[in-house]
Design an enzyme around this catalytic site. Structure first.
Site, PDB file in Angstrom:
ATOM      1  N   ASP A 113      30.306  70.499 -27.313  1.00 21.74           N
ATOM      2  CA  ASP A 113      30.218  70.213 -25.880  1.00 21.74           C
ATOM      3  C   ASP A 113      31.322  69.250 -25.469  1.00 21.74           C
ATOM      4  O   ASP A 113      31.465  68.170 -26.038  1.00 21.74           O
ATOM      5  CB  ASP A 113      28.849  69.612 -25.550  1.00 21.74           C
ATOM      6  N   ASP A 118      35.724  64.424 -27.856  1.00 16.06           N
ATOM      7  CA  ASP A 118      35.954  64.083 -26.447  1.00 16.06           C
ATOM      8  C   ASP A 118      35.284  62.780 -26.040  1.00 16.06           C
ATOM      9  O   ASP A 118      35.446  62.355 -24.901  1.00 16.06           O
ATOM     10  CB  ASP A 118      35.428  65.203 -25.541  1.00 16.06           C
ATOM     11  N   THR A 129      28.127  68.779 -34.137  1.00 20.87           N
ATOM     12  CA  THR A 129      27.654  68.555 -32.783  1.00 20.87           C
ATOM     13  C   THR A 129      26.345  67.790 -32.759  1.00 20.87           C
ATOM     14  O   THR A 129      25.552  67.856 -33.706  1.00 20.87           O
ATOM     15  CB  THR A 129      27.469  69.909 -32.065  1.00 20.87           C
ATOM     16  N   SER A 130      26.117  67.090 -31.662  1.00 18.67           N
ATOM     17  CA  SER A 130      24.851  66.394 -31.465  1.00 18.67           C
ATOM     18  C   SER A 130      23.778  67.321 -30.925  1.00 18.67           C
ATOM     19  O   SER A 130      22.622  66.909 -30.787  1.00 18.67           O
ATOM     20  CB  SER A 130      25.048  65.213 -30.501  1.00 18.67           C
ATOM     21  N   LYS A 170      26.104  60.616 -34.281  1.00 19.60           N
ATOM     22  CA  LYS A 170      27.325  59.872 -33.966  1.00 19.60           C
ATOM     23  C   LYS A 170      26.940  58.597 -33.217  1.00 19.60           C
ATOM     24  O   LYS A 170      26.006  58.605 -32.432  1.00 19.60           O
ATOM     25  CB  LYS A 170      28.238  60.740 -33.087  1.00 19.60           C
ATOM     26  N   ASP A 230      33.928  69.013 -32.405  1.00 14.64           N
ATOM     27  CA  ASP A 230      32.752  68.830 -31.585  1.00 14.64           C
ATOM     28  C   ASP A 230      32.638  70.081 -30.709  1.00 14.64           C
ATOM     29  O   ASP A 230      33.609  70.849 -30.596  1.00 14.64           O
ATOM     30  CB  ASP A 230      32.901  67.564 -30.736  1.00 14.64           C
TER      31      ASP A 230
END
Length: 220
Positions: A17, A164, A107-108, A139, A15
């Site tokens: 961020d 995270d 990543t989102s 996610k 991931d």
């Protein structure tokens, strides 16, 4: 901490961020400011953003608003924060230590900001980047991690995911990967579903490098 399976160390999927780049405070300010502009509870909004794509957040929290307009508002708020983003300690060295064809980011965030943010913070920009636009479901759906594994041509069961947030952890587990959690944005108790939890990326990186290098040395 559960044992890392020997079969699960072919590639590393990060991931961004909260894992590679410290953005939590900035994202909190952005989403709380947006919530106040829209008359929503800032803390409820912030809680709902964890690990989710912006598109999914807007659909969940403000389905009556025009997404295109809200993206522009959020882009302006985020632009004011970009200069303050920093890579976590050890992130650059960890990425350099991994073979370029055996790691990716999932990543989102959207594709252009992701690549720009990695470069701006001094981190390697991988060839495989699975971003918000690349998946039909964000996610905790496993789609992003399954897509990254496929593009790297590595069985998901041989991938280690570094996350995270609880939704990210669930996505990695649902993809059949081994999951390492970094307690940078959530308490360890909230990350208990991961195979292992580390207080910092540096400590997770030492474990990753040791296990990954061992497999490379073994020729597996």
């Amino acid at each position: 901490m559960r044992e890392l399976a020997e079969s699960a160390v072919g590639a590393v999927l990060f991931d961004v961020d909260g894992v590679l780049i410290d953005t939590a405070d900035a994202h909190g300010r952005v989403w709380r400011a947006w919530a106040r502009l829209r008359g929503l509870d800032p803390e409820e909004v912030w809680e709902a953003t964890q690990g989710r794509r912006r598109t999914d957040i807007l659909r969940l929290l403000a389905p009556q608003l025009d997404p295109a307009g809200e993206h522009l508002v959020l882009d302006r708020l985020m632009a004011a924060e970009e200069s303050g983003f920093r890579a976590f300690d050890g992130a650059a060295a960890l990425l350099r230590s991994l073979p370029s064809h055996l790691w990716a980011v999932v990543t989102s965030s959207r594709a252009h900001p992701t690549a720009a943010r990695l470069a701006r913070t001094g981190l390697s920009v991988p060839g495989v980047r699975i971003c918000a636009e690349d998946v039909s479901e964000g996610k905790p759906s496993p789609e992003g991690y399954l897509t990254a594994a496929a593009r790297l041509a590595v069985d998901p069961a041989r991938c280690v995911v570094v996350e995270d947030s609880p939704p990210g952890i669930e996505a990695g587990l649902a993809a059949g990967c081994t999951v390492y959690a970094v307690a940078s944005t959530h308490r360890p108790a909230e990350l208990a579903r991961a195979h292992a939890c580390f207080p910092s990326l540096s400590e997770a990186g030492r474990a990753l490098t040791a296990v990954h290098r061992s497999r490379l040395d073994d020729g597996r």
